[in-house]
Design an enzyme around this catalytic site. Sequence first.
Site, PDB file in Angstrom:
ATOM      1  N   ALA A  76      67.572  -0.509  85.303  1.00 15.82           N
ATOM      2  CA  ALA A  76      67.838   0.323  86.491  1.00 15.82           C
ATOM      3  C   ALA A  76      67.196  -0.247  87.759  1.00 15.82           C
ATOM      4  O   ALA A  76      67.715  -0.047  88.866  1.00 15.82           O
ATOM      5  CB  ALA A  76      67.347   1.744  86.246  1.00 15.82           C
ATOM      6  N   ASP A  86      61.653  -9.431  95.756  1.00 13.58           N
ATOM      7  CA  ASP A  86      60.671 -10.270  96.437  1.00 13.58           C
ATOM      8  C   ASP A  86      59.922 -11.164  95.448  1.00 13.58           C
ATOM      9  O   ASP A  86      59.585 -12.312  95.767  1.00 13.58           O
ATOM     10  CB  ASP A  86      59.680  -9.395  97.216  1.00 13.58           C
ATOM     11  N   GLU A  97      70.154 -13.261  86.152  1.00 19.16           N
ATOM     12  CA  GLU A  97      70.267 -11.813  85.979  1.00 19.16           C
ATOM     13  C   GLU A  97      71.248 -11.537  84.846  1.00 19.16           C
ATOM     14  O   GLU A  97      72.357 -12.076  84.854  1.00 19.16           O
ATOM     15  CB  GLU A  97      70.787 -11.201  87.288  1.00 19.16           C
ATOM     16  N   SER A 101      75.970  -4.323  79.702  1.00 19.51           N
ATOM     17  CA  SER A 101      77.215  -3.662  80.100  1.00 19.51           C
ATOM     18  C   SER A 101      77.784  -4.328  81.353  1.00 19.51           C
ATOM     19  O   SER A 101      77.065  -5.040  82.075  1.00 19.51           O
ATOM     20  CB  SER A 101      76.946  -2.179  80.370  1.00 19.51           C
ATOM     21  N   ARG A 106      81.172   0.421  85.983  1.00 18.95           N
ATOM     22  CA  ARG A 106      80.504   1.705  85.725  1.00 18.95           C
ATOM     23  C   ARG A 106      80.306   2.484  87.033  1.00 18.95           C
ATOM     24  O   ARG A 106      81.037   2.280  87.998  1.00 18.95           O
ATOM     25  CB  ARG A 106      79.184   1.433  84.984  1.00 18.95           C
TER      26      ARG A 106
HETATM   27  C1  DQA Z   1      71.719  -2.501  82.200  1.00 19.61           C
HETATM   28  C2  DQA Z   1      72.614  -1.824  83.265  1.00 19.61           C
HETATM   29  C3  DQA Z   1      71.784  -0.956  84.185  1.00 19.61           C
HETATM   30  O1  DQA Z   1      72.627  -0.317  85.153  1.00 19.61           O
HETATM   31  C4  DQA Z   1      71.076   0.125  83.399  1.00 19.61           C
HETATM   32  O2  DQA Z   1      70.233   0.891  84.250  1.00 19.61           O
HETATM   33  C5  DQA Z   1      70.326  -0.402  82.228  1.00 19.61           C
HETATM   34  C6  DQA Z   1      70.906  -1.481  81.437  1.00 19.61           C
HETATM   35  C7  DQA Z   1      72.549  -3.312  81.191  1.00 19.61           C
HETATM   36  O3  DQA Z   1      71.973  -4.156  80.504  1.00 19.61           O
HETATM   37  O4  DQA Z   1      73.763  -3.077  81.035  1.00 19.61           O
HETATM   38  O5  DQA Z   1      69.273   0.117  81.863  1.00 19.61           O
HETATM   39  O6  DQA Z   1      70.860  -3.410  82.865  1.00 19.61           O
END
Ligand code: DQA
Length: 141
Positions: A76, A86, A97, A101, A106
Site C-alpha cells: 500500500a 525519497d 517495483e 496483482s 483495480r
Molecule cells: C500489492 C498491490 C497494492 O495495491 C496492495 O496495497 C498490496 C499488494 C500487490 O502486490 O499486488 O498490499 O502491492
Amino acid sequence: MKHIAVINGPNLNLLGAREPDTYGRDTLDGINAMLAERAAAWGAACDFFQSNSEGGLVSAIQRAASCDGIILNAAAYTHYSIALRDAIAAIGAPVVEVHLSNTSAREAFRHTSVIAPVCRGSIAGFGPTSYVLALYALTHP
Ligand code: DQA
C-alpha cells in the site's frame, strides 16, 4: 555473484491467507524459497526482508544501497509514501517495483505509484512470477 535484496511491505507477511482471490495462495516464505532457487541458478544470492512499517522499509532500502539491485513490493505504501520514494532516489542501486496483482486493473487509488518514477522498472500482475521477472531483469543486464 550478484547480491539482490528482496523487500516486502505491509500485509505481505499474510500472503497465502490474505485475499487469496487477489493475491493467490503462495506464502511469502514460499515465494522467497522459489526466488532463492532461481537466484542460485542465475549466479546471484538474495536477502529477504519484510516490514509492516514505513520506517522499517526506508531503513531496509538504505541498508541495501550497496546491493546489485532491489526487488521491492512496497504494497500500500506504493501509492502514497514519499518517504519510500525519497529513499529509492537517494541510493544508487537499481530498484524494480513489483506487485502480485495488476494494480492498474483495480481501484483508482492503486493506479498511482509514487515510487515508479524513481524505479528502474515496474512489473505487476503476474503473481509470484512478478518477482521472478524482476530477478531476471536484475541478473541479466
Ligand atoms: C500489492 C498491490 C497494492 O495495491 C496492495 O496495497 C498490496 C499488494 C500487490 O502486490 O499486488 O498490499 O502491492
